[in-house]
Design a protein around this motif. Structure first.
Motif, PDB file in Angstrom:
ATOM      1  N   ILE A   9       0.833  -1.213   0.000  1.00  0.00           N
ATOM      2  CA  ILE A   9       0.000   0.000   0.000  1.00  0.00           C
ATOM      3  C   ILE A   9       0.866   1.261   0.000  1.00  0.00           C
ATOM      4  N   GLN A  10       1.931   1.260   0.808  1.00  0.00           N
ATOM      5  CA  GLN A  10       2.801   2.454   0.862  1.00  0.00           C
ATOM      6  C   GLN A  10       3.460   2.726  -0.494  1.00  0.00           C
ATOM      7  N   GLN A  11       3.907   1.654  -1.168  1.00  0.00           N
ATOM      8  CA  GLN A  11       4.557   1.849  -2.476  1.00  0.00           C
ATOM      9  C   GLN A  11       3.561   2.403  -3.493  1.00  0.00           C
ATOM     10  N   VAL A  12       2.339   1.885  -3.467  1.00  0.00           N
ATOM     11  CA  VAL A  12       1.326   2.360  -4.418  1.00  0.00           C
ATOM     12  C   VAL A  12       0.972   3.816  -4.119  1.00  0.00           C
ATOM     13  N   LYS A  13       0.814   4.136  -2.843  1.00  0.00           N
ATOM     14  CA  LYS A  13       0.406   5.496  -2.469  1.00  0.00           C
ATOM     15  C   LYS A  13       1.481   6.539  -2.817  1.00  0.00           C
ATOM     16  N   GLN A  14       2.749   6.091  -2.884  1.00  0.00           N
ATOM     17  CA  GLN A  14       3.814   7.028  -3.273  1.00  0.00           C
ATOM     18  C   GLN A  14       3.597   7.559  -4.688  1.00  0.00           C
ATOM     19  N   THR A  15       3.098   6.710  -5.575  1.00  0.00           N
ATOM     20  CA  THR A  15       2.946   7.108  -6.985  1.00  0.00           C
ATOM     21  C   THR A  15       1.499   7.385  -7.372  1.00  0.00           C
ATOM     22  N   HIS A  16       0.550   6.770  -6.690  1.00  0.00           N
ATOM     23  CA  HIS A  16      -0.874   6.915  -7.041  1.00  0.00           C
ATOM     24  C   HIS A  16      -1.682   7.199  -5.769  1.00  0.00           C
ATOM     25  N   PRO A  17      -1.442   8.358  -5.137  1.00  0.00           N
ATOM     26  CA  PRO A  17      -2.042   8.620  -3.824  1.00  0.00           C
ATOM     27  C   PRO A  17      -3.561   8.716  -3.833  1.00  0.00           C
ATOM     28  N   ASP A  18      -4.155   9.001  -5.005  1.00  0.00           N
ATOM     29  CA  ASP A  18      -5.600   9.245  -5.041  1.00  0.00           C
ATOM     30  C   ASP A  18      -6.426   8.024  -5.439  1.00  0.00           C
ATOM     31  N   THR A  19      -5.773   6.910  -5.753  1.00  0.00           N
ATOM     32  CA  THR A  19      -6.542   5.714  -6.147  1.00  0.00           C
ATOM     33  C   THR A  19      -6.945   4.930  -4.910  1.00  0.00           C
ATOM     34  N   PRO A  20      -8.254   4.730  -4.678  1.00  0.00           N
ATOM     35  CA  PRO A  20      -8.687   3.994  -3.487  1.00  0.00           C
ATOM     36  C   PRO A  20      -8.243   2.533  -3.531  1.00  0.00           C
ATOM     37  N   LEU A  21      -7.756   2.059  -2.400  1.00  0.00           N
ATOM     38  CA  LEU A  21      -7.326   0.669  -2.253  1.00  0.00           C
ATOM     39  C   LEU A  21      -8.207  -0.002  -1.200  1.00  0.00           C
ATOM     40  N   ILE A  22      -8.738  -1.165  -1.560  1.00  0.00           N
ATOM     41  CA  ILE A  22      -9.600  -1.951  -0.665  1.00  0.00           C
ATOM     42  C   ILE A  22      -8.794  -3.151  -0.168  1.00  0.00           C
ATOM     43  N   LEU A  23      -8.874  -3.447   1.110  1.00  0.00           N
ATOM     44  CA  LEU A  23      -8.208  -4.622   1.663  1.00  0.00           C
ATOM     45  C   LEU A  23      -9.252  -5.625   2.136  1.00  0.00           C
ATOM     46  N   LEU A  24      -9.115  -6.859   1.671  1.00  0.00           N
ATOM     47  CA  LEU A  24      -9.981  -7.957   2.116  1.00  0.00           C
ATOM     48  C   LEU A  24      -9.140  -9.014   2.809  1.00  0.00           C
ATOM     49  N   VAL A  25      -9.583  -9.436   3.976  1.00  0.00           N
ATOM     50  CA  VAL A  25      -9.028 -10.613   4.658  1.00  0.00           C
ATOM     51  C   VAL A  25     -10.211 -11.516   4.992  1.00  0.00           C
ATOM     52  N   SER A  26     -10.188 -12.752   4.525  1.00  0.00           N
ATOM     53  CA  SER A  26     -11.284 -13.675   4.847  1.00  0.00           C
ATOM     54  C   SER A  26     -11.203 -14.083   6.311  1.00  0.00           C
ATOM     55  N   GLY A  27     -12.364 -14.145   6.971  1.00  0.00           N
ATOM     56  CA  GLY A  27     -12.383 -14.513   8.388  1.00  0.00           C
ATOM     57  C   GLY A  27     -11.720 -13.461   9.245  1.00  0.00           C
ATOM     58  N   SER A  28     -12.061 -12.195   8.981  1.00  0.00           N
ATOM     59  CA  SER A  28     -11.302 -11.091   9.583  1.00  0.00           C
ATOM     60  C   SER A  28     -11.928 -10.516  10.845  1.00  0.00           C
ATOM     61  N   ALA A  29     -12.919 -11.196  11.429  1.00  0.00           N
ATOM     62  CA  ALA A  29     -13.622 -10.620  12.585  1.00  0.00           C
ATOM     63  C   ALA A  29     -12.666 -10.146  13.673  1.00  0.00           C
ATOM     64  N   GLY A  30     -11.637 -10.921  13.951  1.00  0.00           N
ATOM     65  CA  GLY A  30     -10.715 -10.563  15.029  1.00  0.00           C
ATOM     66  C   GLY A  30      -9.593  -9.650  14.604  1.00  0.00           C
ATOM     67  N   LEU A  31      -9.567  -9.257  13.315  1.00  0.00           N
ATOM     68  CA  LEU A  31      -8.403  -8.549  12.778  1.00  0.00           C
ATOM     69  C   LEU A  31      -8.705  -7.146  12.261  1.00  0.00           C
ATOM     70  N   LEU A  32      -9.945  -6.685  12.373  1.00  0.00           N
ATOM     71  CA  LEU A  32     -10.335  -5.426  11.715  1.00  0.00           C
ATOM     72  C   LEU A  32      -9.404  -4.265  12.066  1.00  0.00           C
ATOM     73  N   GLU A  33      -9.148  -4.093  13.363  1.00  0.00           N
ATOM     74  CA  GLU A  33      -8.300  -2.961  13.767  1.00  0.00           C
ATOM     75  C   GLU A  33      -6.885  -3.106  13.196  1.00  0.00           C
ATOM     76  N   ARG A  34      -6.383  -4.331  13.154  1.00  0.00           N
ATOM     77  CA  ARG A  34      -5.043  -4.553  12.592  1.00  0.00           C
ATOM     78  C   ARG A  34      -5.053  -4.296  11.081  1.00  0.00           C
ATOM     79  N   MET A  35      -6.131  -4.674  10.401  1.00  0.00           N
ATOM     80  CA  MET A  35      -6.227  -4.407   8.962  1.00  0.00           C
ATOM     81  C   MET A  35      -6.099  -2.911   8.689  1.00  0.00           C
TER      82      MET A  35
END
Length: 353
Positions: free
Chosen positions: A232-258
């Motif tokens: 994400i950091q590398q992409v944001k350096q060159t394309h800061p305005d393109t929205p990035l979505i993150l998916l983790v399956s079974g992420s109930a316990g991980l939302l804050e870490r995501m």
């Protein structure tokens, strides 16, 4: 309501605009539940043919657009598609998923991997994304997608899908230096690939860490999170305005870490109540989701109630309606149509509910 109508509706949600209804698309919206797709599959039985011959991949990507007019049209591809461009041989077996042969099991194999050159190894991506942009214009956002480093490493090391992840976990816990080297190489190539998809026309990119939910929180922080963040950091350096979505399956316990990985939007699956997810992530994080794909086996009344419940809980800002994961193969096509129709009329339905 605020904003400019010539901007795709999904991008307006990604920017945090207040909207009358959430934009809607569906993971795996092109695929086996559609008769048009099954007919095409008979002519092109290999998944790689369907995803790597531009005119075929364009047709498959556009089948749901023509049928349902979603607010997002996603590139038809697979998360393992870039691996051969790094020196990892793969095929995709019908009904079984990716097969990596030989799997990555030694330091020598990791050392031999080379950076992805997408222009050379993925020549089909540009014509596909360019055609999708031309076809849908600003009536929908064109989405690209990639696999996240941990999930691609898991495929590469296991050699195929897994229920136990024992081989990659064995490597993580007994030879971590080798796995970290693999994850670094994958991260840098994935970042290159995301940037390339954006340059070719993708307006939003979703990163799938499908297997990271199989990690304990502390192992997620060691083997998944730093590499999601690196991409994400590398992409944001060159394309800061393109929205990035993150998916983790079974992420109930991980939302804050995501959220620590730095995405613009977090995909919430159905193991979390949307109101709880909103509370946990705070008002500034945009969310996507989170209907159980199994809801689409229900009656129309049931489907409508669940959609409206999710929209109420998510609120009218920074929410993209979607399933918590992909539409299931034998889902009735008419229920998918009803899902989209209900979502697009949600403002009227909520006003009369």
């Amino acid at each position: 309501m605020t904003g400019s109508p010539q901007i795709p509706y999904l991008l307006r949600a990604a920017r945090g605009e207040v909207l009358d209804r959430p934009p809607v698309w569906m993971m795996r919206q092109a695929g086996r539940y559609m008769k048009a797709y099954r007919d095409l599959r008979e002519k092109y039985p290999s998944f790689r043919e369907r995803s790597e011959i531009p005119e075929v991949a364009i047709e498959v990507s556009l089948q749901p657009w023509r049928a349902f007019k979603p607010d997002g049209v996603i590139l038809f591809s697979d998360i393992v598609t870039p691996l051969p461009g790094m020196g990892i041989d793969m095929d995709i077996a019908e009904g079984k998923g990716p097969i990596i042969d030989p799997p990555i099991r030694s330091k020598e194999q990791v050392d031999r991997l080379h950076p992805l050159e997408p222009e050379e190894s993925l020549p089909f991506i540009k014509p596909i994304l360019k055609a999708l942009r031309e076809e849908v214009k600003n009536e929908a956002a064109v989405l690209g997608f990639v696999g996240a480093p941990w999930t691609l490493a898991a495929y590469a090391v296991e050699g195929k899908g897994s229920k136990t992840y024992s081989i990659i976990k064995g490597m993580a816990f007994s030879e971590p230096a080798m796995l970290h080297k693999l994850l670094e190489k994958l991260s840098d190539s994935i970042a290159t690939y995301v940037r390339y998809q954006i340059d070719c026309g993708a307006q939003v990119v979703q990163m799938f860490d499908s297997w990271a939910g199989q990690l304990s929180p502390q192992d997620y922080e060691t083997f998944a999170l730093p590499y999601q963040k690196r991409v994400i950091q590398q992409v944001k350096q060159t394309h800061p305005d393109t929205p990035l979505i993150l998916l983790v399956s079974g992420s109930a316990g991980l939302l804050e870490r995501m959220a620590q990985a730095g995405p613009d939007i977090i995909n919430v699956d159905w193991t979390v109540d949307m109101a709880d997810a909103r509370k946990r992530l705070g008002p500034d994080m945009k969310v996507q989701g989170n209907l159980d794909p199994g809801v689409l086996y229900g009656s129309q009344d049931f489907i409508r109630d669940r959609i409206l419940d999710t929209i109420r809980k998510a609120g009218n800002r920074g929410h993209i309606l979607n399933l918590g994961h992909g539409v299931l193969p034998n889902t009735p096509e008419e229920n998918v149509a009803f899902f989209f129709e209900t979502a697009k009329n949600a403002d009227k339905l909520l006003a009369t509910a």
